[in-house]
Design an enzyme around this catalytic site. Structure first.
Site, short mmCIF file in Angstrom:
data_model
loop_
_atom_site.label_atom_id
_atom_site.label_comp_id
_atom_site.label_asym_id
_atom_site.label_seq_id
_atom_site.Cartn_x
_atom_site.Cartn_y
_atom_site.Cartn_z
N GLN A 107 0.80 -1.07 0.01
CA GLN A 107 -0.13 -0.02 -0.01
C GLN A 107 1.02 1.20 -0.08
OE1 GLN A 107 -3.45 -0.68 2.84
NE2 GLN A 107 -2.03 -1.59 3.69
N ASP A 110 6.20 4.95 -1.15
CA ASP A 110 7.61 5.28 -0.67
C ASP A 110 8.62 4.69 -1.60
OD1 ASP A 110 7.53 3.51 2.39
OD2 ASP A 110 8.12 2.68 0.49
N HIS A 125 -1.14 1.22 -4.34
CA HIS A 125 -1.66 2.71 -4.41
C HIS A 125 -0.78 3.51 -5.09
CE1 HIS A 125 -3.84 1.93 -0.20
NE2 HIS A 125 -4.57 1.56 -1.17
N CYS A 136 -1.49 16.88 -20.42
CA CYS A 136 -0.86 16.40 -21.66
C CYS A 136 -0.47 14.67 -21.21
CB CYS A 136 0.34 17.18 -22.01
SG CYS A 136 1.57 16.80 -20.84
N GLY A 194 2.63 -4.61 9.04
CA GLY A 194 2.50 -3.24 9.41
C GLY A 194 1.28 -2.57 8.55
N ASN A 220 2.89 -7.14 13.57
CA ASN A 220 2.56 -5.66 14.09
C ASN A 220 2.70 -5.54 15.49
OD1 ASN A 220 0.95 -3.38 14.35
ND2 ASN A 220 0.12 -3.83 12.52
N ALA A 239 8.53 -4.82 12.43
CA ALA A 239 8.63 -5.45 11.41
C ALA A 239 10.28 -5.77 11.11
CB ALA A 239 8.24 -4.52 10.12
N1 APR Z 1 6.64 -2.29 12.46
C1 APR Z 1 5.20 -3.03 11.89
N2 APR Z 1 4.26 -2.30 12.00
C2 APR Z 1 4.17 -1.07 12.59
C3 APR Z 1 5.33 -0.66 13.26
C4 APR Z 1 6.56 -1.43 12.94
N3 APR Z 1 7.77 -0.69 13.20
N4 APR Z 1 4.90 0.51 13.63
C5 APR Z 1 3.60 0.73 13.44
N5 APR Z 1 3.22 -0.40 12.93
C6 APR Z 1 1.70 -0.45 12.47
C7 APR Z 1 0.61 0.23 13.20
O1 APR Z 1 0.34 -0.73 14.30
C8 APR Z 1 -0.61 0.19 12.43
O2 APR Z 1 -1.22 -0.97 12.62
O3 APR Z 1 1.54 -0.08 11.17
C9 APR Z 1 0.05 0.08 10.93
C10 APR Z 1 0.19 1.35 10.20
O4 APR Z 1 -1.40 1.39 9.90
P1 APR Z 1 -1.74 2.69 8.81
O5 APR Z 1 -1.14 4.00 9.43
O6 APR Z 1 -3.31 2.78 9.03
O7 APR Z 1 -1.09 2.54 7.33
P2 APR Z 1 -1.67 1.54 6.43
O8 APR Z 1 -2.55 0.29 6.95
O9 APR Z 1 -0.58 1.34 5.40
O10 APR Z 1 -2.95 2.46 5.74
C11 APR Z 1 -3.42 2.32 4.48
O11 APR Z 1 -4.38 4.43 4.26
O12 APR Z 1 -4.12 6.95 4.39
C12 APR Z 1 -4.17 5.72 3.56
O13 APR Z 1 -3.17 5.32 1.27
C13 APR Z 1 -2.94 5.45 2.79
O14 APR Z 1 -1.96 3.45 1.91
C14 APR Z 1 -2.41 3.92 3.12
C15 APR Z 1 -3.60 3.26 3.81
#
Ligand code: APR
Length: 255
Positions: A107, A110, A125, A136, A194, A220, A239
């Site tokens: 998702q 980066d 995404h 264009c 994550g 997670n 992770a």
């Molecule tokens: N290692 C693993 N997981 C982690 C870490 C880490 N070091 N730090 C935080 N997390 C977890 C958090 O607990 C949370 O469950 O990563 C998750 C991040 O969740 P979101 O911020 O909701 O990200 P994501 O699931 O990728 O969001 C989905 O939402 O805003 C939109 O388009 C954007 O792609 C994104 C989508």
């Protein structure tokens, strides 16, 4: 830090499942890039605690081009430009080489999986490394771009430029959508790393894998919407640390 007996058993169970799997797919979210210094979107230190998600709403972007770009530049360009892949990205890239892992559905926009050397990366995404002209349709690489305070315009036609990632209210890129579905139907083990499960249609991917009989391993630091719904083996932790521990367990199995 000493690993608990429970966690040790979970790690060994996960390593055994990975070893015997035929087709592994990783599904990654913002959490995998946190150890690269990129905040997640939600939860503690989340981007949406500081910025209104409206800045990434497509209609808002068209009607408030400069304001939207001001936020986009600071969230995704000023911030991302010097970020590097971390241990988690590198381990997944090594596993792809060793053929444990067939593909990554991410998702994240980066580009860090590719920078870590992963080849089969499905950018569900899109990717922030490209800009597309809305007039264009010319595509520009961000690395050749110098942002300033003014909202960017197309050097080709003077038109408006949009990052090549999806905004809220925008459809998933067709090619990525089909590639992700194909990988999900083929996999017999999915690693969720994550991802919070808060955003659809991405959050349906682990559910599809599960309904197709795949084993679901989740990494997670906190439980998510997936944990009680689809996860078979939940590994609580970051992770980088958890993937390193699994990698170690896999190497010990090989000796
Ligand atoms: N290692 C693993 N997981 C982690 C870490 C880490 N070091 N730090 C935080 N997390 C977890 C958090 O607990 C949370 O469950 O990563 C998750 C991040 O969740 P979101 O911020 O909701 O990200 P994501 O699931 O990728 O969001 C989905 O939402 O805003 C939109 O388009 C954007 O792609 C994104 C989508």
């Amino acid at each position: 830090m000493k690993i608990s007996e429970d966690m040790k058993n979970q790690l060994e169970q996960a390593a055994r499942a990975i070893k015997s799997a035929k087709h592994i797919v990783a599904f990654t979210g913002a959490g995998i890039s946190v150890e690269s210094g990129i905040p997640p979107f939600r939860g503690e230190g989340g981007i949406w605690n500081t910025y209104d998600p409206e800045v990434l709403d497509l209609d808002y972007f068209f009607s408030h081009y400069s304001q939207s770009w001001k936020a986009i530049k600071s969230i995704f360009y000023d911030f991302l430009k010097d970020k590097k892949p971390n241990a988690a990205h590198h381990i997944l890239s090594q596993w792809e080489t060793k053929s444990h892992l067939k593909s990554i559905i991410t998702q994240n926009i980066d580009n860090l999986h590719k920078e870590a050397g992963s080849v089969d990366v499905i950018e569900f995404h899109g990717n922030a490394q490209r800009l597309t002209c809305l007039d264009c349709e010319h595509l520009f690489e961000v690395r050749d771009w110098v942002f300033n305070e003014k909202a960017p315009s197309c050097p080709n036609c003077g038109g408006r430029l949009k990052p090549d990632f999806i905004f809220f209210g925008e459809n998933i890129p067709e090619q990525a959508f089909h590639a992700a579905h194909q990988a999900t139907w083929l996999c017999d083990l999915m690693l969720i790393i994550g991802a919070s499960g808060e955003v659809s249609p991405a959050n349906r991917i682990p559910e599809m894998a599960k309904s197709n009989g795949a084993i679901i391993i989740e990494i997670n630091p906190g439980e998510t919407l997936y944990t009680s719904k689809v996860t078979d083996i939940y590994l609580q932790g970051s992770a980088g640390k958890v993937l390193s521990d699994i990698d170690m367990a896999l190497r010990q199995m090989d000796t």
